[in-house]
Design an enzyme around this catalytic site. Structure first.
Site, PDB file in Angstrom:
ATOM      1  CG  HIS A 208     108.586  50.403  18.172  1.00 50.84           C
ATOM      2  ND1 HIS A 208     109.396  51.464  18.534  1.00 50.84           N
ATOM      3  CD2 HIS A 208     109.287  49.290  18.525  1.00 50.84           C
ATOM      4  CE1 HIS A 208     110.511  51.016  19.092  1.00 50.84           C
ATOM      5  NE2 HIS A 208     110.473  49.694  19.099  1.00 50.84           N
ATOM      6  CB  CYS A 241     114.384  44.884  23.600  1.00 48.78           C
ATOM      7  SG  CYS A 241     113.957  44.973  25.353  1.00 48.78           S
TER       8      CYS A 241
HETATM    9  P1  HMG Z   1     114.101  47.421  39.977  1.00 46.22           P
HETATM   10  O1  HMG Z   1     115.461  46.832  40.220  1.00 46.22           O
HETATM   11  O2  HMG Z   1     112.919  46.561  40.148  1.00 46.22           O
HETATM   12  O3  HMG Z   1     113.757  48.752  40.794  1.00 46.22           O
HETATM   13  O4  HMG Z   1     114.136  48.040  38.509  1.00 46.22           O
HETATM   14  P2  HMG Z   1     114.326  49.513  41.989  1.00 46.22           P
HETATM   15  O5  HMG Z   1     113.343  50.599  42.265  1.00 46.22           O
HETATM   16  O6  HMG Z   1     114.660  48.539  43.090  1.00 46.22           O
HETATM   17  O7  HMG Z   1     115.661  50.180  41.475  1.00 46.22           O
HETATM   18  C1  HMG Z   1     116.867  49.496  41.338  1.00 46.22           C
HETATM   19  C2  HMG Z   1     117.982  50.506  41.335  1.00 46.22           C
HETATM   20  O8  HMG Z   1     117.856  51.369  40.188  1.00 46.22           O
HETATM   21  C3  HMG Z   1     117.975  51.439  42.544  1.00 46.22           C
HETATM   22  O9  HMG Z   1     119.311  51.825  42.748  1.00 46.22           O
HETATM   23  C4  HMG Z   1     117.197  52.640  42.042  1.00 46.22           C
HETATM   24  O10 HMG Z   1     117.518  53.812  42.716  1.00 46.22           O
HETATM   25  C5  HMG Z   1     117.656  52.720  40.619  1.00 46.22           C
HETATM   26  P3  HMG Z   1     120.131  51.206  43.998  1.00 46.22           P
HETATM   27  O11 HMG Z   1     119.332  51.565  45.192  1.00 46.22           O
HETATM   28  O12 HMG Z   1     120.178  49.725  43.754  1.00 46.22           O
HETATM   29  O13 HMG Z   1     121.461  51.884  43.886  1.00 46.22           O
HETATM   30  N1  HMG Z   1     116.678  53.314  39.720  1.00 46.22           N
HETATM   31  C6  HMG Z   1     116.972  54.232  38.816  1.00 46.22           C
HETATM   32  N2  HMG Z   1     118.134  54.855  38.510  1.00 46.22           N
HETATM   33  C7  HMG Z   1     118.085  55.765  37.523  1.00 46.22           C
HETATM   34  N3  HMG Z   1     116.954  56.058  36.810  1.00 46.22           N
HETATM   35  C8  HMG Z   1     115.798  55.463  37.113  1.00 46.22           C
HETATM   36  C9  HMG Z   1     115.788  54.501  38.150  1.00 46.22           C
HETATM   37  N4  HMG Z   1     114.817  53.736  38.661  1.00 46.22           N
HETATM   38  C10 HMG Z   1     115.371  53.000  39.630  1.00 46.22           C
HETATM   39  N5  HMG Z   1     114.701  55.764  36.397  1.00 46.22           N
HETATM   40  C11 HMG Z   1     113.350  49.498  36.764  1.00 46.22           C
HETATM   41  C12 HMG Z   1     112.964  48.608  37.933  1.00 46.22           C
HETATM   42  C13 HMG Z   1     112.066  49.867  36.049  1.00 46.22           C
HETATM   43  C14 HMG Z   1     114.064  50.748  37.288  1.00 46.22           C
HETATM   44  C15 HMG Z   1     114.300  48.692  35.841  1.00 46.22           C
HETATM   45  O14 HMG Z   1     113.700  47.469  35.552  1.00 46.22           O
HETATM   46  C16 HMG Z   1     114.620  49.384  34.550  1.00 46.22           C
HETATM   47  O15 HMG Z   1     115.253  50.433  34.533  1.00 46.22           O
HETATM   48  N6  HMG Z   1     114.216  48.790  33.413  1.00 46.22           N
HETATM   49  C17 HMG Z   1     114.429  49.360  32.099  1.00 46.22           C
HETATM   50  C18 HMG Z   1     114.635  48.244  31.099  1.00 46.22           C
HETATM   51  C19 HMG Z   1     114.852  48.842  29.743  1.00 46.22           C
HETATM   52  O16 HMG Z   1     115.277  49.976  29.587  1.00 46.22           O
HETATM   53  N7  HMG Z   1     114.558  48.022  28.698  1.00 46.22           N
HETATM   54  C20 HMG Z   1     114.746  48.433  27.348  1.00 46.22           C
HETATM   55  C21 HMG Z   1     113.790  49.503  26.922  1.00 46.22           C
HETATM   56  S1  HMG Z   1     112.147  48.867  26.553  1.00 46.22           S
HETATM   57  C22 HMG Z   1     112.238  48.463  24.887  1.00 46.22           C
HETATM   58  O17 HMG Z   1     113.290  48.456  24.309  1.00 46.22           O
HETATM   59  C23 HMG Z   1     110.951  48.206  24.154  1.00 46.22           C
HETATM   60  C24 HMG Z   1     110.538  49.358  23.223  1.00 46.22           C
HETATM   61  O18 HMG Z   1     111.549  49.648  22.277  1.00 46.22           O
HETATM   62  C25 HMG Z   1     109.245  48.979  22.478  1.00 46.22           C
HETATM   63  C26 HMG Z   1     109.328  47.581  21.874  1.00 46.22           C
HETATM   64  O19 HMG Z   1     110.127  47.371  20.951  1.00 46.22           O
HETATM   65  O20 HMG Z   1     108.606  46.729  22.393  1.00 46.22           O
HETATM   66  C27 HMG Z   1     110.255  50.643  24.020  1.00 46.22           C
HETATM   67 MG    MG Z   2     111.847  48.567  20.412  1.00 45.49          MG
END
Ligand code: HMG
Ligand code: MG
Length: 313
Positions: A208, A241
Protein backbone atom coordinates in the site's frame (compact mmCIF):
# COMPACT_ATOMS: atom_id res chain seq x y z
CA UNK A 1 11.70 -9.72 -14.00
CA UNK A 2 12.15 -13.18 -12.54
CA UNK A 3 9.44 -13.75 -9.92
CA UNK A 4 6.98 -11.19 -11.34
CA UNK A 5 3.38 -12.44 -11.23
CA UNK A 6 1.34 -12.72 -14.44
CA UNK A 7 -1.77 -11.50 -12.67
CA UNK A 8 -2.09 -8.76 -10.03
CA UNK A 9 -4.99 -7.92 -7.72
CA UNK A 10 -5.55 -4.19 -7.42
CA UNK A 11 -7.32 -3.14 -4.23
CA UNK A 12 -9.11 0.16 -4.84
CA UNK A 13 -8.99 2.34 -1.72
CA UNK A 14 -10.04 5.70 -3.20
CA UNK A 15 -13.53 5.80 -1.66
CA UNK A 16 -11.97 5.31 1.80
CA UNK A 17 -8.30 6.34 1.92
CA UNK A 18 -8.92 8.96 -0.76
CA UNK A 19 -12.09 10.60 0.46
CA UNK A 20 -11.20 10.46 4.19
CA UNK A 21 -8.63 13.15 3.54
CA UNK A 22 -10.53 15.50 1.24
CA UNK A 23 -11.49 18.82 2.72
CA UNK A 24 -14.65 19.02 0.60
CA UNK A 25 -17.59 17.18 2.06
CA UNK A 26 -18.62 14.74 -0.69
CA UNK A 27 -22.32 13.89 -0.71
CA UNK A 28 -23.33 10.26 -0.18
CA UNK A 29 -24.85 9.75 -3.68
CA UNK A 30 -21.56 10.87 -5.26
CA UNK A 31 -19.66 8.35 -3.13
CA UNK A 32 -22.09 5.61 -4.16
CA UNK A 33 -21.66 6.49 -7.84
CA UNK A 34 -17.87 6.46 -7.35
CA UNK A 35 -17.90 2.95 -5.86
CA UNK A 36 -20.25 1.71 -8.60
CA UNK A 37 -18.06 3.26 -11.31
CA UNK A 38 -14.99 1.56 -9.88
CA UNK A 39 -16.60 -1.87 -9.64
CA UNK A 40 -17.92 -1.44 -13.20
CA UNK A 41 -14.32 -0.73 -14.24
CA UNK A 42 -13.45 -4.27 -13.13
CA UNK A 43 -11.69 -3.53 -9.85
CA UNK A 44 -11.87 -6.80 -7.92
CA UNK A 45 -11.81 -5.18 -4.45
CA UNK A 46 -13.17 -1.79 -3.44
CA UNK A 47 -12.69 -0.41 0.08
CA UNK A 48 -15.99 1.39 0.33
CA UNK A 49 -15.69 3.39 3.56
CA UNK A 50 -14.66 3.24 7.22
CA UNK A 51 -16.76 2.43 10.28
CA UNK A 52 -14.51 4.53 12.51
CA UNK A 53 -15.51 7.19 15.01
CA UNK A 54 -17.26 10.00 13.12
CA UNK A 55 -15.69 12.40 15.60
CA UNK A 56 -12.25 11.30 14.42
CA UNK A 57 -13.01 11.10 10.70
CA UNK A 58 -16.24 12.95 9.84
CA UNK A 59 -15.82 12.25 6.11
CA UNK A 60 -16.65 8.58 6.73
CA UNK A 61 -19.73 9.15 8.91
CA UNK A 62 -22.07 7.99 6.14
CA UNK A 63 -20.42 4.55 5.73
CA UNK A 64 -23.69 2.65 6.30
CA UNK A 65 -25.57 4.79 3.78
CA UNK A 66 -22.87 4.25 1.17
CA UNK A 67 -23.06 0.48 1.69
CA UNK A 68 -26.84 0.62 1.45
CA UNK A 69 -26.73 2.49 -1.87
CA UNK A 70 -24.13 0.60 -3.88
CA UNK A 71 -25.06 -1.89 -6.60
CA UNK A 72 -23.06 -4.96 -5.64
CA UNK A 73 -21.21 -6.38 -8.59
CA UNK A 74 -20.82 -10.17 -8.32
CA UNK A 75 -17.11 -10.02 -9.22
CA UNK A 76 -16.22 -7.30 -6.71
CA UNK A 77 -15.40 -7.69 -3.03
CA UNK A 78 -16.51 -4.71 -0.94
CA UNK A 79 -14.53 -3.95 2.20
CA UNK A 80 -14.58 -1.42 5.05
CA UNK A 81 -12.08 -0.24 7.63
CA UNK A 82 -12.98 -1.04 11.26
CA UNK A 83 -10.98 0.03 14.35
CA UNK A 84 -12.84 -1.97 17.01
CA UNK A 85 -15.84 -4.19 17.79
CA UNK A 86 -18.25 -1.27 17.46
CA UNK A 87 -16.95 -0.72 13.94
CA UNK A 88 -17.27 -4.41 13.10
CA UNK A 89 -20.87 -4.46 14.33
CA UNK A 90 -21.71 -1.39 12.25
CA UNK A 91 -20.05 -2.98 9.20
CA UNK A 92 -21.95 -6.23 9.71
CA UNK A 93 -25.24 -4.37 10.07
CA UNK A 94 -24.47 -2.58 6.81
CA UNK A 95 -23.99 -5.91 5.04
CA UNK A 96 -20.20 -5.86 4.72
CA UNK A 97 -18.67 -9.31 4.24
CA UNK A 98 -15.08 -8.13 4.41
CA UNK A 99 -13.42 -5.66 6.79
CA UNK A 100 -9.92 -4.30 7.31
CA UNK A 101 -8.17 -3.76 10.63
CA UNK A 102 -5.27 -1.32 10.84
CA UNK A 103 -2.33 -1.62 13.21
CA UNK A 104 0.88 0.39 13.11
CA UNK A 105 4.55 -0.47 13.43
CA UNK A 106 5.43 2.70 15.34
CA UNK A 107 3.99 3.60 18.75
CA UNK A 108 3.47 7.31 18.24
CA UNK A 109 1.50 6.85 15.04
CA UNK A 110 -0.59 4.12 16.66
CA UNK A 111 -1.46 6.46 19.52
CA UNK A 112 -2.25 9.38 17.21
CA UNK A 113 -4.33 7.35 14.77
CA UNK A 114 -6.35 5.07 17.04
CA UNK A 115 -5.49 6.25 20.56
CA UNK A 116 -4.03 2.88 21.53
CA UNK A 117 -0.55 1.40 21.86
CA UNK A 118 0.38 -1.24 19.29
CA UNK A 119 -0.18 -4.05 21.83
CA UNK A 120 -3.53 -2.62 22.91
CA UNK A 121 -4.60 -2.39 19.29
CA UNK A 122 -3.58 -6.01 18.65
CA UNK A 123 -5.77 -7.07 21.61
CA UNK A 124 -8.65 -5.08 20.13
CA UNK A 125 -8.12 -6.64 16.70
CA UNK A 126 -7.92 -10.16 18.14
CA UNK A 127 -11.44 -9.65 19.49
CA UNK A 128 -12.54 -8.22 16.12
CA UNK A 129 -11.13 -11.25 14.26
CA UNK A 130 -12.81 -13.66 16.65
CA UNK A 131 -16.22 -12.03 16.26
CA UNK A 132 -15.75 -11.62 12.50
CA UNK A 133 -15.03 -15.30 12.13
CA UNK A 134 -18.31 -16.14 13.85
CA UNK A 135 -20.13 -13.76 11.51
CA UNK A 136 -18.47 -15.17 8.38
CA UNK A 137 -16.69 -11.87 7.68
CA UNK A 138 -13.22 -11.94 6.12
CA UNK A 139 -10.57 -9.72 7.73
CA UNK A 140 -7.71 -7.96 5.96
CA UNK A 141 -4.91 -6.33 7.96
CA UNK A 142 -2.87 -3.19 7.44
CA UNK A 143 0.49 -2.39 9.00
CA UNK A 144 0.99 1.37 8.84
CA UNK A 145 4.29 3.28 8.96
CA UNK A 146 6.08 0.22 7.58
CA UNK A 147 8.65 2.29 5.68
CA UNK A 148 8.91 5.21 8.09
CA UNK A 149 6.92 7.10 10.69
CA UNK A 150 6.05 10.81 10.55
CA UNK A 151 6.87 11.11 14.28
CA UNK A 152 9.63 8.56 14.92
CA UNK A 153 11.47 8.36 11.59
CA UNK A 154 13.03 5.03 10.62
CA UNK A 155 11.13 1.84 11.48
CA UNK A 156 12.85 -1.52 11.97
CA UNK A 157 11.59 -4.02 9.33
CA UNK A 158 11.57 -6.69 12.07
CA UNK A 159 8.96 -4.62 13.87
CA UNK A 160 6.85 -4.52 10.71
CA UNK A 161 7.22 -8.29 10.31
CA UNK A 162 6.21 -8.89 13.90
CA UNK A 163 2.99 -6.83 13.62
CA UNK A 164 2.17 -8.40 10.23
CA UNK A 165 2.70 -11.85 11.73
CA UNK A 166 0.44 -11.05 14.67
CA UNK A 167 -2.35 -9.96 12.29
CA UNK A 168 -2.08 -13.18 10.26
CA UNK A 169 -1.95 -15.28 13.45
CA UNK A 170 -5.21 -13.73 14.66
CA UNK A 171 -6.96 -14.56 11.38
CA UNK A 172 -6.28 -11.89 8.77
CA UNK A 173 -6.13 -13.43 5.28
CA UNK A 174 -3.65 -10.82 4.00
CA UNK A 175 -1.63 -7.89 5.29
CA UNK A 176 -1.16 -4.63 3.41
CA UNK A 177 2.31 -3.41 4.32
CA UNK A 178 1.72 0.31 4.16
CA UNK A 179 3.84 3.33 3.40
CA UNK A 180 1.57 5.77 5.21
CA UNK A 181 3.55 8.90 4.39
CA UNK A 182 4.93 7.97 0.97
CA UNK A 183 8.53 7.85 2.10
CA UNK A 184 9.51 4.44 0.68
CA UNK A 185 11.99 4.09 -2.16
CA UNK A 186 12.82 1.00 -4.23
CA UNK A 187 16.06 0.43 -2.31
CA UNK A 188 13.99 -0.16 0.84
CA UNK A 189 11.41 -2.53 -0.63
CA UNK A 190 13.47 -5.77 -0.63
CA UNK A 191 14.47 -5.23 3.01
CA UNK A 192 10.93 -4.68 4.28
CA UNK A 193 9.24 -7.30 2.07
CA UNK A 194 12.07 -9.74 2.83
CA UNK A 195 11.64 -9.34 6.59
CA UNK A 196 7.85 -9.71 6.39
CA UNK A 197 8.07 -12.72 4.06
CA UNK A 198 10.21 -14.53 6.61
CA UNK A 199 7.22 -14.26 8.97
CA UNK A 200 4.25 -14.72 6.57
CA UNK A 201 3.92 -16.22 3.07
CA UNK A 202 4.56 -13.83 0.18
CA UNK A 203 1.03 -14.60 -1.16
CA UNK A 204 -0.37 -12.93 1.96
CA UNK A 205 1.59 -9.72 1.48
CA UNK A 206 -0.02 -6.74 -0.24
CA UNK A 207 1.66 -3.37 -0.60
CA UNK A 208 0.00 0.00 0.00
CA UNK A 209 2.01 2.93 -1.28
CA UNK A 210 1.28 6.61 -0.97
CA UNK A 211 3.00 8.67 -3.65
CA UNK A 212 4.19 11.68 -1.68
CA UNK A 213 7.71 11.58 -3.10
CA UNK A 214 6.87 10.18 -6.53
CA UNK A 215 8.38 6.75 -5.83
CA UNK A 216 5.24 4.60 -5.60
CA UNK A 217 5.38 3.09 -9.10
CA UNK A 218 9.09 2.37 -8.77
CA UNK A 219 8.34 0.66 -5.46
CA UNK A 220 5.69 -1.50 -7.16
CA UNK A 221 8.22 -2.56 -9.81
CA UNK A 222 10.67 -3.55 -7.11
CA UNK A 223 7.95 -5.51 -5.28
CA UNK A 224 6.74 -7.29 -8.43
CA UNK A 225 10.25 -8.59 -8.83
CA UNK A 226 9.98 -10.13 -5.36
CA UNK A 227 6.69 -11.86 -6.28
CA UNK A 228 4.20 -9.55 -4.57
CA UNK A 229 0.90 -9.75 -6.48
CA UNK A 230 -1.52 -7.44 -4.61
CA UNK A 231 -1.29 -3.64 -4.63
CA UNK A 232 -3.53 -0.93 -3.22
CA UNK A 233 -4.24 2.19 -5.24
CA UNK A 234 -6.73 5.03 -5.33
CA UNK A 235 -8.55 6.31 -8.38
CA UNK A 236 -7.18 9.63 -9.51
CA UNK A 237 -4.54 9.47 -6.77
CA UNK A 238 -6.96 10.76 -4.13
CA UNK A 239 -5.90 10.25 -0.58
CA UNK A 240 -3.84 10.60 2.55
CA UNK A 241 -4.26 10.01 6.24
CA UNK A 242 -5.72 12.72 8.48
CA UNK A 243 -3.47 11.58 11.35
CA UNK A 244 -0.19 11.44 9.35
CA UNK A 245 1.10 14.97 8.70
CA UNK A 246 2.34 15.32 5.12
CA UNK A 247 0.72 12.15 3.80
CA UNK A 248 -0.63 12.77 0.30
CA UNK A 249 -2.56 10.59 -2.08
CA UNK A 250 -2.13 6.91 -2.69
CA UNK A 251 -0.53 5.61 -5.83
CA UNK A 252 -3.10 6.46 -8.55
CA UNK A 253 -5.03 3.47 -9.86
CA UNK A 254 -4.75 4.76 -13.44
CA UNK A 255 -0.96 5.02 -13.23
CA UNK A 256 -0.67 1.53 -11.73
CA UNK A 257 -2.96 -0.07 -14.32
CA UNK A 258 -1.16 1.70 -17.18
CA UNK A 259 2.16 0.28 -16.01
CA UNK A 260 0.81 -3.23 -15.37
CA UNK A 261 -0.96 -3.27 -18.77
CA UNK A 262 2.34 -2.27 -20.35
CA UNK A 263 4.14 -5.08 -18.58
CA UNK A 264 1.55 -7.57 -19.84
CA UNK A 265 0.34 -8.28 -16.29
CA UNK A 266 -3.39 -9.02 -16.13
CA UNK A 267 -5.60 -7.07 -13.71
CA UNK A 268 -9.08 -7.31 -15.25
CA UNK A 269 -9.43 -3.53 -14.92
CA UNK A 270 -10.51 -1.28 -17.81
CA UNK A 271 -8.33 1.79 -17.52
CA UNK A 272 -10.64 4.20 -19.34
CA UNK A 273 -13.50 3.40 -17.00
CA UNK A 274 -11.33 4.26 -13.99
CA UNK A 275 -10.59 7.58 -15.69
CA UNK A 276 -14.34 8.18 -16.04
CA UNK A 277 -14.92 7.45 -12.34
CA UNK A 278 -12.08 9.80 -11.34
CA UNK A 279 -13.36 12.55 -13.64
CA UNK A 280 -16.78 12.37 -12.05
CA UNK A 281 -15.36 12.42 -8.51
CA UNK A 282 -13.15 15.40 -9.40
CA UNK A 283 -16.32 17.48 -9.80
CA UNK A 284 -17.17 16.77 -6.16
CA UNK A 285 -13.78 17.15 -4.49
CA UNK A 286 -13.17 20.39 -6.36
CA UNK A 287 -9.72 19.71 -7.78
CA UNK A 288 -8.35 17.72 -10.71
CA UNK A 289 -6.95 14.23 -10.08
CA UNK A 290 -3.19 14.10 -9.56
CA UNK A 291 -2.92 10.86 -11.59
CA UNK A 292 -0.33 11.42 -14.32
CA UNK A 293 -2.16 9.07 -16.70
CA UNK A 294 -5.41 10.96 -16.10
CA UNK A 295 -3.73 14.28 -16.81
CA UNK A 296 -2.11 12.95 -20.00
CA UNK A 297 -5.44 11.65 -21.31
CA UNK A 298 -7.18 14.92 -20.52
CA UNK A 299 -4.43 16.96 -22.20
CA UNK A 300 -4.59 14.77 -25.31
CA UNK A 301 -8.39 15.05 -25.47
CA UNK A 302 -8.34 18.81 -24.96
CA UNK A 303 -5.91 19.25 -27.85
CA UNK A 304 -7.91 17.06 -30.27
CA UNK A 305 -10.79 18.64 -32.26
CA UNK A 306 -13.39 16.30 -30.70
CA UNK A 307 -11.84 16.60 -27.24
CA UNK A 308 -12.03 20.38 -27.33
CA UNK A 309 -15.81 20.14 -27.16
CA UNK A 310 -15.76 17.96 -24.06
CA UNK A 311 -16.25 19.46 -20.63
CA UNK A 312 -13.18 19.15 -18.43
CA UNK A 313 -13.00 18.50 -14.72
P1 HMG B 1 -11.25 6.98 21.30
O1 HMG B 1 -11.72 8.40 21.38
O2 HMG B 1 -10.00 6.61 21.99
O3 HMG B 1 -12.30 5.86 21.73
O4 HMG B 1 -11.14 6.63 19.75
P2 HMG B 1 -13.64 5.81 22.47
O5 HMG B 1 -13.94 4.36 22.62
O6 HMG B 1 -13.56 6.67 23.70
O7 HMG B 1 -14.70 6.42 21.48
C1 HMG B 1 -14.87 7.79 21.27
C2 HMG B 1 -16.25 8.02 20.70
O8 HMG B 1 -16.35 7.39 19.41
C3 HMG B 1 -17.37 7.41 21.54
O9 HMG B 1 -18.51 8.19 21.30
C4 HMG B 1 -17.57 6.05 20.89
O10 HMG B 1 -18.86 5.55 21.09
C5 HMG B 1 -17.36 6.37 19.45
P3 HMG B 1 -19.03 9.21 22.45
O11 HMG B 1 -19.27 8.35 23.63
O12 HMG B 1 -17.91 10.18 22.66
O13 HMG B 1 -20.25 9.81 21.82
N1 HMG B 1 -16.86 5.25 18.67
C6 HMG B 1 -17.34 4.90 17.48
N2 HMG B 1 -18.35 5.41 16.74
C7 HMG B 1 -18.59 4.81 15.56
N3 HMG B 1 -17.86 3.76 15.08
C8 HMG B 1 -16.87 3.23 15.81
C9 HMG B 1 -16.58 3.82 17.07
N4 HMG B 1 -15.66 3.55 18.00
C10 HMG B 1 -15.83 4.44 18.99
N5 HMG B 1 -16.17 2.20 15.32
C11 HMG B 1 -11.05 5.12 17.88
C12 HMG B 1 -10.64 5.37 19.32
C13 HMG B 1 -10.28 3.90 17.41
C14 HMG B 1 -12.56 4.88 17.81
C15 HMG B 1 -10.68 6.38 17.05
O14 HMG B 1 -9.35 6.69 17.29
C16 HMG B 1 -10.87 6.20 15.57
O15 HMG B 1 -11.98 6.03 15.09
N6 HMG B 1 -9.77 6.28 14.79
C17 HMG B 1 -9.80 6.09 13.36
C18 HMG B 1 -8.74 6.97 12.72
C19 HMG B 1 -8.77 6.78 11.24
O16 HMG B 1 -9.77 6.39 10.65
N7 HMG B 1 -7.62 7.08 10.59
C20 HMG B 1 -7.50 6.98 9.18
C21 HMG B 1 -7.54 5.57 8.68
S1 HMG B 1 -5.98 4.70 8.92
C22 HMG B 1 -5.11 5.05 7.48
O17 HMG B 1 -5.50 5.87 6.70
C23 HMG B 1 -3.88 4.22 7.19
C24 HMG B 1 -4.11 3.18 6.07
O18 HMG B 1 -4.54 3.79 4.87
C25 HMG B 1 -2.79 2.43 5.81
C26 HMG B 1 -1.61 3.39 5.65
O19 HMG B 1 -1.58 4.15 4.68
O20 HMG B 1 -0.78 3.36 6.56
C27 HMG B 1 -5.16 2.14 6.49
MG1 MG C 1 -3.23 4.73 3.41
Amino acid sequence: MSAAPRRVTVVEVGPRDGLQNESASVATPAKIAFVDGLSAAGLPVVEVSAFVSPKWVPQMADAADVFAGIARHPDTRYSALVPNLAGLDRAHAAGATEVAIFAASSETFSRRNINQSIDESLDTYRAVCERAQGLGIRVRGYVSTAFGCPFEGAVDPQRVASVAGALIDMGAFEVAVSDTIGIAHPGQVPGVVGAVSERIPIEKIALHFHDTRGTALANVLAALDLGVATFDASAGGLGGCPYAPGATGNLATEDLIYMLDGLGITTGVTLERVVEASAEMARHVGHPPVSRYFQAVRAARASSPAGGRRSSS
